[in-house]
Design a protein around this motif. Sequence first.
Motif, PDB file in Angstrom:
ATOM      1  N   TYR A   1      82.995  44.068  36.743  1.00 39.59           N
ATOM      2  CA  TYR A   1      81.913  43.531  35.919  1.00 39.59           C
ATOM      3  C   TYR A   1      82.444  42.531  34.901  1.00 39.59           C
TER       4      TYR A   1
ATOM      5  N   VAL B   1      81.190  40.485  31.640  1.00 41.79           N
ATOM      6  CA  VAL B   1      80.114  40.395  30.649  1.00 41.79           C
ATOM      7  C   VAL B   1      80.353  39.129  29.835  1.00 41.79           C
TER       8      VAL B   1
ATOM      9  N   TYR C   1      77.109  39.863  34.029  1.00 37.78           N
ATOM     10  CA  TYR C   1      76.157  40.281  32.987  1.00 37.78           C
ATOM     11  C   TYR C   1      76.162  39.161  31.949  1.00 37.78           C
TER      12      TYR C   1
ATOM     13  N   THR D   1      70.450  41.588  28.793  1.00 35.57           N
ATOM     14  CA  THR D   1      70.985  40.890  29.953  1.00 35.57           C
ATOM     15  C   THR D   1      71.017  39.368  29.828  1.00 35.57           C
TER      16      THR D   1
END
Lengths: 712, 712
Positions: free
Chosen positions: A108, A110, A142, A202
């Motif tokens: 992930y 971000v 994200y 988000t």
Amino acid sequence: MSAQAYAGRSPDPTQALRRLVDPDSVAIVGASDRAGSLGARTVSNLLEHSDFRGRPYLINPSRDRVAGRPCFRSITELPEAPDVVLVTVPADTVLPVLRDCAAKGVRYAVVFTSGFGELGEEGRRAQAQMLDLARESGMRLYGPNSPGLCNVNRRLGLSFSPSFRLDQRPGPIGLATQGGGIGRCFLQATERGMGVGLWASTGNEVDLCVADFVRYMADADDITTIVTAMEGIRNGADFIDAALRAADRGKPVIALKVGRSEYGAKAVQSHTGSLSGTAEVNSAALRQAGVIEVDDIDELIDTAALFARRRPAGTERVAVFGFSGGVCALAADAVGEVGLELCRFSDETLDRLRTAMPDYAGISNPVDATAHILIDAEIGYHGLKAVVEDPAADIVLYPFPCDYAELTGRIAETAVRVHRETDTPIVSVWTSDRLGEGWRHLVDGGLVPSRCVKKSAMLIRRWIDHGKWIAARNRLWRPLDLPPRGEPVQYAEPSAKRRLRMHGVESPEGGVAATADAAARIADSLGYPVVAKIVSAQVAHKSDVGGVEVGLADAAAVRAAFDRIVGSVAANAPDVTIDGVLIEQMVRERGFEALVGITRDPVFGPVMTFGLGGLHAEIFKDVSRRLLPVTEREAREMIGEIRSAALLAGYRGRPPADIDALVAALVSLSRFVADSGGQVEEIEINPLWVGEAGRGVVALDCVLSAVAEAHA
Amino acid sequence: MSAQAYAGRSPDPTQALRRLVDPDSVAIVGASDRAGSLGARTVSNLLEHSDFRGRPYLINPSRDRVAGRPCFRSITELPEAPDVVLVTVPADTVLPVLRDCAAKGVRYAVVFTSGFGELGEEGRRAQAQMLDLARESGMRLYGPNSPGLCNVNRRLGLSFSPSFRLDQRPGPIGLATQGGGIGRCFLQATERGMGVGLWASTGNEVDLCVADFVRYMADADDITTIVTAMEGIRNGADFIDAALRAADRGKPVIALKVGRSEYGAKAVQSHTGSLSGTAEVNSAALRQAGVIEVDDIDELIDTAALFARRRPAGTERVAVFGFSGGVCALAADAVGEVGLELCRFSDETLDRLRTAMPDYAGISNPVDATAHILIDAEIGYHGLKAVVEDPAADIVLYPFPCDYAELTGRIAETAVRVHRETDTPIVSVWTSDRLGEGWRHLVDGGLVPSRCVKKSAMLIRRWIDHGKWIAARNRLWRPLDLPPRGEPVQYAEPSAKRRLRMHGVESPEGGVAATADAAARIADSLGYPVVAKIVSAQVAHKSDVGGVEVGLADAAAVRAAFDRIVGSVAANAPDVTIDGVLIEQMVRERGFEALVGITRDPVFGPVMTFGLGGLHAEIFKDVSRRLLPVTEREAREMIGEIRSAALLAGYRGRPPADIDALVAALVSLSRFVADSGGQVEEIEINPLWVGEAGRGVVALDCVLSAVAEAHA
């Protein structure tokens, strides 16, 4: 569901996002010691204000140490591929960092950094590159333009916000927003005693979006109540699917949708096309999926707090308790105005109230303990206790009119005591701007006081309505996810009606005439009276160009009408191609005029609109809407929920309408669109004649826009 | 105006109440030292917490001294007749005390004591005796069941409330309420920086009522903005008169009317014993008098604060300024949803905004300074300054999304700076529950922040609407105060129509037949087709008993219809007296069906209702209402403001309705009722046929209920 929405999605969303929400290793790219910088704040949130037990990695190419820890020069140097990388670097270096992440095998990324899609074309191009990278590598993105993610229940802040350390009150409420402002405001309802366990914000939603977190929270053990605030919904069917998943697991989804008015929609720049229509479709779609839509941030908070406390059955009756006659009456007013029922107390309850309270107190519902409560706070306990124990009082609205320092403190304390001893929800309202001892007691006691009397009644209404929705829910229903296929064309009326007939929707007998004589022959064979209408795919409003004549009683009238119509259309719309004149039987039987339309909403896909013809729909907006598919169940609901439904049921001695045939027509239209596999863009039947019971329905006029077929 | 309402009223209300609001001498009956008692609190408020420079007198038959001062045994012993006597004794001794007051020549008696009208019949009898005493003596009564009167601008508390000393922030807002709870809550908006100069809480309103204080404040120099909260209005015409007096003096009246729903009305009745009237008539009457009606206590506060700051012109356009994209969009949404206009900035403003703000800020309306403002608060100053100086931005909505401690403190400080430098009102909204430094700055800076984004847009809407009302106001209009006279009877249709014709409202030609042959003869003379209707004063719904037949084309049809009608009515309603069958010309010309009614509201007297016939009025409640008299001006407004007004104006190519004739009919009906001097109880014309332009209007059916006249 579109390919984009499912890109890289794991079949089990909880597992898929678990390592983002509760990672074992987190790297911060752009880690810094410079006070106030994004990087420094992020480091401080993770290392000082979180209770992170995994492996943190700090990355900065120009520093050896940050926050007293060794620093890596880049992602590639890390000893492992971290679960999560927090990207705090300036916009122009984000893409190279993401490439390193993807190459390393990061799960992930971000991206906090702003300055992408919200800035214009160049930013959107960068976002497209990010998405490509995510799809190719399987790494989920994200952000960008996000304040991060706060897992309060785990005390983990993947965020640069200086408020993270302040806004930490664990709880069963999960929050998913796009922007940060509304979300942060929601979190600050900790001041009212509300706990929020998880907040995902988000941002620009290049990849992961609000729906993904709704789905995650639907399955997460520590979340019972899901809250969202959205500016745009990227994929309507995907969001509906997530909301229904939450409903399947018994979790309410409460939503604030921004962009309802034209100004708002412009401000979020999320839609193109029919903007005002979209707000109504949004609300209809959310309602259909059991999402509780609210109008403002405070309502989002109040609603979440009530749902987190207790689930509604849909049959609840309300009691009002207070100690100011005026404010009690205002609350009773509010209950009536939102269409709820004030319960009748049992004789036993009335006896208890009489015993507990002074002579001049009001003991029927609303209960007014009067200012005597300021002298004897215990009547607040005994009175409220009697009310919550009444079998008919399912929820209590308790407005506190004003602050009398320690006096209201004592009264609030009795309310908290009753609250702890009962399952009956007590919706307290603190109307004064002076937040004194009483306020503090209510907050600390977990009553989450709201601030407006009228809004609190609406809050209870929404809560009960959701109980009704659960009870009546069609658990099998799932939205039709049907992307458009090909370029639609407008069908001329006769071929549109032919296609509708093939799919089970009747229209009048008739034929197309090329000459006045042919028109008369067709009319002769149909029987009189007939109607005559111009046939041209280019003419949308036939009456406006003199293209319709009705009540033609004989062949001479038909011939004359043919000539007038052709002449008038040629004069009024010289550029259109005239394909002839449609001669049809005229329906003279008594009936009703309805309208049914199916349009394609850019967010939610095909949506059906139903209403009674003419003014009801146009002036009073008295229509109902459903996403497709519309089964018999949805069709009956649609027909029943318009305000003028009473007309169809047999108004003032008139016979009722043929509801069964109407239901069948709506279902047929829905099936037609579903079966077309995305070919149908729009259908409008207006008017749809609805006969009296047993007499059927007939599409008198219709518009069809669809991908052309060979046989059409 | 009724005798009761004017009992003892001085021609100049300001002078009349001046000695109550600002007395030279005040006596307290029931003065006491007992801590927490009504008497002790009242003494303490007057002697310790007020700045009273007049002559106080303490009265207690069983004490020599109270609060260190000598005490009198009774009113009769006083060396003078005090301007005001505060009565704090138990209910059973109030009347003897009031008799002493009246005998002594006291001007105003203020009764705090509860336990009168709100308790039932016995209490109402005691109140009637109080009123008799007041009328006979000329002494005015305030209360009973009242928390008293607070003249904050003079720092004078004629009150037993322990909160008096806390709720003292002088200001230009005057407040008149019945009960105490809502009023006290309003006063506590001092916490938001609002100052209230005077609060009168008139309790059970035996004599002085809210309208008297509205009238006083209309004239008072220290009050610019008048606020009321009422459970019941004792005399509607009197209240309207007071509100119009305020309007004449350029002062807005803002009202919260409790008792709008059935539940609320019931609660009001049991709480105060007063009728609340119907909500729709209440709202229509208040609107007609320019009273700004709000729905909740917080709205009362927000609205008062905005009006106290600035008066609207009615043409204002709105700008939105903020620093969260989501919350800015929510605010823009709200502006659109309430039907207001977001202004377009000038090129100069856009240049200034571009210069002041970061690249990625939103500079069109809404202006989103973005989170960059957290780093550089001064962009808040320069951005907002550019907005308020834009010629098109007449009012600014500024939502603060959440609290970032000292960061939002600095931003709020820039807003306050701009606020001090501009006349453009800034409506600030603080949505977070964390009331941090920013909140404190807004409050101390006089911005009176509100709490809900959507409500703030509605607030601005109400403010602008009031400006429109002022601009369009008919300054000559005064309500018709017309008490009922005699016992009304229901007129049969032919005589009702005859009376309407005498007053200028046409109905079809026709005659009443006693036999089938007579019916045919009448029809022959009228020409065909005709309608036939039962004539009976006892039949209200003729169709329901088979008493109406239409479209009768010849004499045979008329004869047959006569027999069917008489037979059907005899069968369906055997007890009614049949006075014959009315044979009338049938109107076949194309037109519209309207309905007009005049009913008597128990609070506001005669009120006219107008709508389009059938469903529009019944299902969609699409009607307009006005108190009488309805002049041409009001009639045109009534016709124009229904939602279906577009139909009458010529919808989709249809010719427009004969609006002039319709206006004339409404005016005629109003005059008819006014000229009847209270004899007419109710008129309903349904349907009123309205022809196309130039074709007039015809009352097809009507109901008249009035005191019988010899010639009727």
